[in-house]
Design a protein around this motif. Sequence first.
Motif, PDB file in Angstrom:
ATOM      1  N   LYS A  65      50.494  15.986  27.084  1.00 51.32           N
ATOM      2  CA  LYS A  65      49.758  14.596  28.566  1.00 51.32           C
ATOM      3  C   LYS A  65      49.007  14.526  28.523  1.00 51.32           C
ATOM      4  O   LYS A  65      47.609  14.786  28.227  1.00 51.32           O
ATOM      5  CB  LYS A  65      50.544  14.993  29.977  1.00 51.32           C
ATOM      6  CG  LYS A  65      52.085  15.738  30.181  1.00 51.32           C
ATOM      7  CD  LYS A  65      52.564  16.312  31.205  1.00 51.32           C
ATOM      8  CE  LYS A  65      53.685  16.483  31.211  1.00 51.32           C
ATOM      9  NZ  LYS A  65      54.627  17.770  31.103  1.00 51.32           N
ATOM     10  N   LEU A  66      48.660  13.243  28.737  1.00 51.50           N
ATOM     11  CA  LEU A  66      47.135  12.531  28.629  1.00 51.50           C
ATOM     12  C   LEU A  66      46.287  13.052  30.127  1.00 51.50           C
ATOM     13  O   LEU A  66      47.097  12.767  31.136  1.00 51.50           O
ATOM     14  CB  LEU A  66      47.315  11.093  28.785  1.00 51.50           C
ATOM     15  CG  LEU A  66      45.641   9.692  28.919  1.00 51.50           C
ATOM     16  CD1 LEU A  66      45.057  10.568  27.662  1.00 51.50           C
ATOM     17  CD2 LEU A  66      46.177   8.657  29.336  1.00 51.50           C
ATOM     18  N   ILE A  67      44.955  14.185  29.815  1.00 52.28           N
ATOM     19  CA  ILE A  67      44.359  14.266  31.143  1.00 52.28           C
ATOM     20  C   ILE A  67      43.568  12.929  31.186  1.00 52.28           C
ATOM     21  O   ILE A  67      43.302  12.265  32.365  1.00 52.28           O
ATOM     22  CB  ILE A  67      43.482  15.030  30.938  1.00 52.28           C
ATOM     23  CG1 ILE A  67      44.340  16.018  30.210  1.00 52.28           C
ATOM     24  CG2 ILE A  67      42.777  15.306  31.553  1.00 52.28           C
ATOM     25  CD1 ILE A  67      43.693  17.443  30.188  1.00 52.28           C
ATOM     26  N   VAL A  68      42.630  12.694  29.878  1.00 57.64           N
ATOM     27  CA  VAL A  68      41.353  10.975  30.081  1.00 57.64           C
ATOM     28  C   VAL A  68      41.421  10.683  28.511  1.00 57.64           C
ATOM     29  O   VAL A  68      41.298  12.065  27.364  1.00 57.64           O
ATOM     30  CB  VAL A  68      40.177  11.045  31.152  1.00 57.64           C
ATOM     31  CG1 VAL A  68      39.614   9.686  30.375  1.00 57.64           C
ATOM     32  CG2 VAL A  68      40.170  12.088  31.984  1.00 57.64           C
ATOM     33  N   ARG A  69      41.579   9.327  28.621  1.00 53.71           N
ATOM     34  CA  ARG A  69      41.192   8.370  26.871  1.00 53.71           C
ATOM     35  C   ARG A  69      39.972   7.769  27.731  1.00 53.71           C
ATOM     36  O   ARG A  69      39.895   6.758  28.214  1.00 53.71           O
ATOM     37  CB  ARG A  69      42.667   8.206  26.144  1.00 53.71           C
ATOM     38  CG  ARG A  69      41.941   8.249  25.127  1.00 53.71           C
ATOM     39  CD  ARG A  69      42.951   7.279  24.318  1.00 53.71           C
ATOM     40  NE  ARG A  69      43.295   6.082  24.694  1.00 53.71           N
ATOM     41  CZ  ARG A  69      44.034   5.480  25.380  1.00 53.71           C
ATOM     42  NH1 ARG A  69      44.961   6.117  25.443  1.00 53.71           N
ATOM     43  NH2 ARG A  69      44.852   4.223  25.602  1.00 53.71           N
TER      44      ARG A  69
END
Length: 117
Positions: A65-69
């Motif tokens: 799951k994406l936290i930050v990109r």
Amino acid sequence: MPRELELLETSPAVKSYEIIDYKEGDSFYFLKIRAELIDGSVLYIREFVSEDEYNYSFQWQKDGKLIVRWDNAPHHKDVETFPHHKHVGSKDNVQPSKEISLEDILRVIEKKLTGQN
């Protein structure tokens, strides 16, 4: 050795890292790294650096799951820091970003994971 490797070696947030790809020419280098962080999350690093160009993507995720990109793909022209921006929690939540280097990104991650400034 690119400075990025030194940053990963000395970061208290980085448990280990693997160089996925590295290409170098007279005036450029391209780097892809997978870094495992101390909380089990992963930071995927992609940079192309030349005299005229700097393209990057730093994707921090946990359990897929994406936290930050953070990236500078020039497709969010309405963001005040264009082309620099970040996707927080999902690809649709686009926000301005002043973090544009691995050093900046690691500082953010270290602060969250270790409480360091």
